[in-house]
Every structure is written in structure tokens, then in C-alpha cells.
Design a protein around this motif. Structure first.
Motif, PDB file in Angstrom:
ATOM      1  N   GLY A 169      -2.130  13.773  17.453  1.00 44.09           N
ATOM      2  CA  GLY A 169      -1.913  15.077  18.066  1.00 44.09           C
ATOM      3  C   GLY A 169      -3.109  15.569  18.862  1.00 44.09           C
ATOM      4  O   GLY A 169      -4.156  14.925  18.902  1.00 44.09           O
ATOM      5  N   ASP A 170      -2.930  16.715  19.506  1.00 39.79           N
ATOM      6  CA  ASP A 170      -3.977  17.324  20.322  1.00 39.79           C
ATOM      7  C   ASP A 170      -4.768  18.323  19.486  1.00 39.79           C
ATOM      8  O   ASP A 170      -4.178  19.217  18.856  1.00 39.79           O
ATOM      9  N   TYR A 171      -6.102  18.174  19.528  1.00 40.55           N
ATOM     10  CA  TYR A 171      -6.992  19.047  18.755  1.00 40.55           C
ATOM     11  C   TYR A 171      -8.254  19.306  19.557  1.00 40.55           C
ATOM     12  O   TYR A 171      -8.666  18.446  20.355  1.00 40.55           O
ATOM     13  N   GLY A 207     -11.655  11.928  27.391  1.00 40.38           N
ATOM     14  CA  GLY A 207     -10.386  12.557  27.733  1.00 40.38           C
ATOM     15  C   GLY A 207      -9.207  11.607  27.806  1.00 40.38           C
ATOM     16  O   GLY A 207      -8.099  12.020  28.146  1.00 40.38           O
ATOM     17  N   THR A 265      -9.966  20.293  24.350  1.00 41.57           N
ATOM     18  CA  THR A 265      -8.857  19.666  23.628  1.00 41.57           C
ATOM     19  C   THR A 265      -8.816  18.193  23.979  1.00 41.57           C
ATOM     20  O   THR A 265      -8.892  17.819  25.152  1.00 41.57           O
ATOM     21  N   ARG A 266      -8.720  17.391  22.942  1.00 46.04           N
ATOM     22  CA  ARG A 266      -8.629  15.946  23.118  1.00 46.04           C
ATOM     23  C   ARG A 266      -7.380  15.447  22.422  1.00 46.04           C
ATOM     24  O   ARG A 266      -6.936  16.003  21.428  1.00 46.04           O
ATOM     25  N   ARG A 267      -6.796  14.382  22.928  1.00 49.30           N
ATOM     26  CA  ARG A 267      -5.570  13.828  22.367  1.00 49.30           C
ATOM     27  C   ARG A 267      -5.923  12.680  21.427  1.00 49.30           C
ATOM     28  O   ARG A 267      -6.364  11.620  21.854  1.00 49.30           O
ATOM     29  N   VAL A 285     -11.566   8.665  23.932  1.00 46.81           N
ATOM     30  CA  VAL A 285     -11.083   9.992  23.515  1.00 46.81           C
ATOM     31  C   VAL A 285     -12.069  11.063  23.954  1.00 46.81           C
ATOM     32  O   VAL A 285     -11.677  12.112  24.472  1.00 46.81           O
ATOM     33  N   SER A 344      -6.244   9.003  26.279  1.00 45.98           N
ATOM     34  CA  SER A 344      -5.379   9.018  25.094  1.00 45.98           C
ATOM     35  C   SER A 344      -4.477   7.802  25.103  1.00 45.98           C
ATOM     36  O   SER A 344      -4.244   7.189  26.147  1.00 45.98           O
ATOM     37  N   GLY A 365     -11.140  17.377  15.756  1.00 45.37           N
ATOM     38  CA  GLY A 365     -10.856  15.944  15.736  1.00 45.37           C
ATOM     39  C   GLY A 365     -12.021  15.125  15.197  1.00 45.37           C
ATOM     40  O   GLY A 365     -11.835  14.191  14.424  1.00 45.37           O
TER      41      GLY A 365
END
Length: 193
Positions: free
Chosen positions: A111-113, A62, A105-107, A59, A64, A118
Motif C-alpha cells: 500500500g501507499d504510506y 518513488g 508518500t511512497r508505494r 521505493v 513501485s 513505511g
């Protein structure tokens, strides 16, 4: 403290509890609310934490689950669950210590945050699970003063929103003279007498 440091602190506290779980505890039942598995046990919870730890390096880099989840359904614990968990914990710790772009932003599975948000979510999960597991198994444990202060900063302001998503149970009125740890746990609905 930034959320990456809060993650490291809460992750270390969870590990300190997991390291004190005895193999005789593995088959002990835990509250159904702790897992989506029917009739969950301590070993099921340990499996969930191993899976969560195993995903942290990816994560941060990057990756997911949307790209494929080679970890799903794998036995990450093998014949020595505590040692296996610790190896996954070591890799997650190393990945976070090597640096995280907190604004990227990380997945995450849900969800993406931004990574900062996260990692606060992951820290919350680890910190409160550490306390709950320890309480459930009568393992002496208290959240550190630092973790309590950071949870009050990063988690408590979002407690009502997360409660509306079903992440947190209802708040509990703290008992008279409650200490900081008890007040925090009551605020997020996890305190058990």
C-alpha cells in the motif's frame, strides 16, 4: 530518532545476523509463518530479504512494483548468497543515507504510506527477523538498546492495529523480571523462550 535512522539500525542488525549464517544452514527449515513458500528454509528467508533490500532504493526514489517488477523471480543471490545480500544491503543503506523525504508518500508492496511510516514498517520487519533468525539458528544476538527504544516508540503504539491486519501474532505475557528486549518481543508476539 527518525524512522530512516531506525531503518538503518535495524537493517544493520539484520545484516549482522545474516553475516553469521553458515552455508550449512541454508537448507534448514524455518517456521511456515515466516514465508508464503511451502516448507520454507533459511535460504528462502534470505531470498525474501534480498528482494526487500533490492527494492529499497527504488521505493525511496518513488518507484513501485505497480510500474513493473523486474526483480520478481530473479536470482538475486547467485553462487554466494551472503555476499550478494550484503551488496544489496549496501545499496539500500546508501539510498537511505543519501536522504529520504519522510513526508513523501511512497508505494510499498502492501500500500501507499508516507516514507516515515513505511520505513518504520521495514525496520520492524528487519529487527524482529534478525532476532528470530538468530534464535532459530542459535546465533548469539540481542537487539541494541537503541533499537529497542525506537521500536517501543514507532512499533508498539501500532501493535494492536497491525495485529488486526495479521502482521503481528498475539501478544505474549512477559515472564517475571523480563528485560527490555523480552518485554518488547512479548508485546509484538515474537518472544520465544
Amino acid at each position: 530518532m527518525e524512522p530512516d535512522q531506525l531503518f538503518l539500525a535495524a537493517d544493520a542488525e539484520l545484516r549482522s545476523v545474516i553475516d553469521r549464517i553458515s552455508p550449512e544452514d541454508f537448507d534448514k527449515p524455518v517456521p511456515a509463518a515466516w514465508s508464503q513458500n511451502p516448507n520454507p528454509t533459511i535460504l528462502d528467508i534470505l531470498r525474501a530479504h534480498a528482494y526487500d533490500e533490492a527494492w529499497v532504493p527504488g521505493v525511496i526514489a518513488g518507484a513501485s512494483a505497480a510500474d513493473g517488477d523486474e526483480l520478481l523471480g530473479r536470482d538475486l543471490l547467485g553462487d554466494d548468497p551472503i555476499v550478494a545480500y550484503n551488496l544489496l544491503n549496501d545499496a539500500a543503506t546508501m539510498a537511505v543515507r543519501e536522504g529520504v523525504n519522510l513526508d513523501a508518500t511512497r508505494r510499498f508492496q502492501y500500500g501507499d504510506y508516507p516514507a516515515r511510516e513505511g520505513l518504520a514498517h521495514l525496520a520492524m520487519y528487519r529487527g524482529f527477523q534478525a532476532w528470530l533468525i538468530a534464535k532459530h539458528l542459535s546465533i548469539p544476538f540481542h537487539l541494541s538498546a537503541e533499537t529497542i527504544a525506537e521500536m517501543n516508540e514507532h512499533v508498539v503504539p501500532n501493535a494492536d492495529e497491525w495485529r488486526s491486519f495479521g502482521v503481528l501474532p498475539p501478544a505474549i505475557a512477559p515472564p517475571a523480571g523480563a528485560d527490555d528486549e523480552t518485554r518488547l518481543l512479548c508485546t509484538v508476539g515474537f518472544w520465544i523462550h
